[in-house]
Design a protein around this motif. Sequence first.
Motif, mmCIF file in Angstrom:
data_model
loop_
_atom_site.group_PDB
_atom_site.id
_atom_site.type_symbol
_atom_site.label_atom_id
_atom_site.label_comp_id
_atom_site.label_asym_id
_atom_site.label_seq_id
_atom_site.Cartn_x
_atom_site.Cartn_y
_atom_site.Cartn_z
ATOM 1 N N ALA A 65 -3.123 7.435 3.759
ATOM 2 C CA ALA A 65 -2.602 6.198 3.179
ATOM 3 C C ALA A 65 -3.757 5.448 2.530
ATOM 4 C CB ALA A 65 -1.949 5.337 4.257
ATOM 5 N N GLU A 66 -3.427 4.416 1.779
ATOM 6 C CA GLU A 66 -4.496 3.621 1.178
ATOM 7 C C GLU A 66 -5.232 2.798 2.228
ATOM 8 O OE1 GLU A 66 -3.531 2.496 -3.257
ATOM 9 O OE2 GLU A 66 -1.831 1.899 -1.981
ATOM 10 N N GLU A 95 5.919 3.132 -0.115
ATOM 11 C CA GLU A 95 5.165 1.886 -0.149
ATOM 12 C C GLU A 95 5.450 1.091 1.123
ATOM 13 O OE1 GLU A 95 3.859 -1.512 -3.412
ATOM 14 O OE2 GLU A 95 5.612 -0.244 -3.788
ATOM 15 N N MET A 106 0.847 -1.188 0.000
ATOM 16 C CA MET A 106 0.000 0.000 0.000
ATOM 17 C C MET A 106 0.885 1.241 0.000
ATOM 18 S SD MET A 106 -1.278 0.621 3.904
ATOM 19 C CE MET A 106 -0.139 1.265 5.149
ATOM 20 N N PHE A 107 0.297 2.390 -0.433
ATOM 21 C CA PHE A 107 1.027 3.646 -0.414
ATOM 22 C C PHE A 107 0.584 4.509 0.764
ATOM 23 C CE2 PHE A 107 1.582 2.465 -4.892
ATOM 24 C CZ PHE A 107 2.957 2.652 -5.008
ATOM 25 N N SER A 108 1.549 5.224 1.325
ATOM 26 C CA SER A 108 1.303 6.081 2.476
ATOM 27 C C SER A 108 2.172 7.321 2.359
ATOM 28 C CB SER A 108 1.643 5.329 3.773
ATOM 29 O OG SER A 108 1.528 6.172 4.901
ATOM 30 N N LYS A 153 5.647 10.024 -0.725
ATOM 31 C CA LYS A 153 4.786 8.842 -0.811
ATOM 32 C C LYS A 153 5.658 7.599 -0.844
ATOM 33 C CE LYS A 153 2.371 7.992 -4.621
ATOM 34 N NZ LYS A 153 1.293 8.029 -5.635
ATOM 35 N N THR A 188 -7.539 6.479 -2.309
ATOM 36 C CA THR A 188 -7.328 6.098 -3.709
ATOM 37 C C THR A 188 -8.548 5.383 -4.271
ATOM 38 O OG1 THR A 188 -6.302 4.040 -2.959
ATOM 39 C CG2 THR A 188 -4.856 5.895 -3.415
#
Length: 325
Positions: free
Chosen positions: A99-100, A20, A1-3, A18, A325
């Motif tokens: 984050a996602e 991962e 996930m991206f944060s 950003k 997202t």
Amino acid sequence: MFSWKAPQLGKAEDVVKKIELPLPEPQENEARIKVLATVVALPEKMMLEGTYLVSNLLPISFGQEMVGIVDKAGPGYPFKEGDRVMGNTRFDIGLGGLAEYCLSPADSAVLAPAMLPDDKAAGFLGSFHLAYVGLVDRAALKAGETLLVLGGSGRTGAAAIQLGKALGATVIATARNKENEEFCRNQGADYTFNPKEQAFEEAIAEFTDGQGVNVIYDTVGGDAYANAVNSITIGGRVVLIGFASGTWGVPDPGHILWKGYSVTGGLHSVRTRKERTDSIAVLNNLLEEGKISPLRTTVHDFDGAVNALASLRDPQPGLVVVRGT
């Protein structure tokens, strides 16, 4: 996930990146949430500056409050996978809402009202539920009393103005400029003043015919707290909410004794089950009846998170929200 995180202090555009991360696993009494929207506010600004009194851990994880879908529930979490919930995040361990996915503890979790879209639901808990805890559960504000909101143009201050009026109180709010005073009046404040232009005791004596205020809702702390309590009535109540000034209000036991008032604190994650249930019913009804309304919201896309954080250096009344997202 991206944060989105900041490995060091500084301006958002210089330090926020950003990155991962692996999907987090929820522990007992928490859930992994697919973030739909998260709030960025004064705490994020303070964290980037290194002045946040609650947490100054690095790297900085943003988004203390969010709305999202329960992706995986840990043991004891009160809602099921697929539910849309509002809640705090575990930003304190690096798993905030910017984050996602994030982790969210059960003690703050509330089902998101169906009538609120994601961008409005994201900030409802830390605005209106917090105001409810402070004004109803802790201060027992009554119709006909006078409420002083310190920092009325902030998110929870604005919610306190609206809720105070809905409960039948006369509301006085402080604000730092004319634009913010107008914003407070639009939220329902009966009187507003700028403490830099008019002294607390003078303004409050004028607005209350010398009677003083029954309840003080303090989101500012510091000198504002110290000045405001001089105008509280016998039997008055002060609710400590925040420290926008950079320091907490510091209660003076001698002053409390001689003036005859009480000081308490308000957190929406610190309440009984009955308090939580009652607040949900009352606030949802007030929303449906139009007696309270979600705060003005500026929305940024997920990839615009840096711009959202940078905008906090010149804050405007209302909320800044970043979509998931």
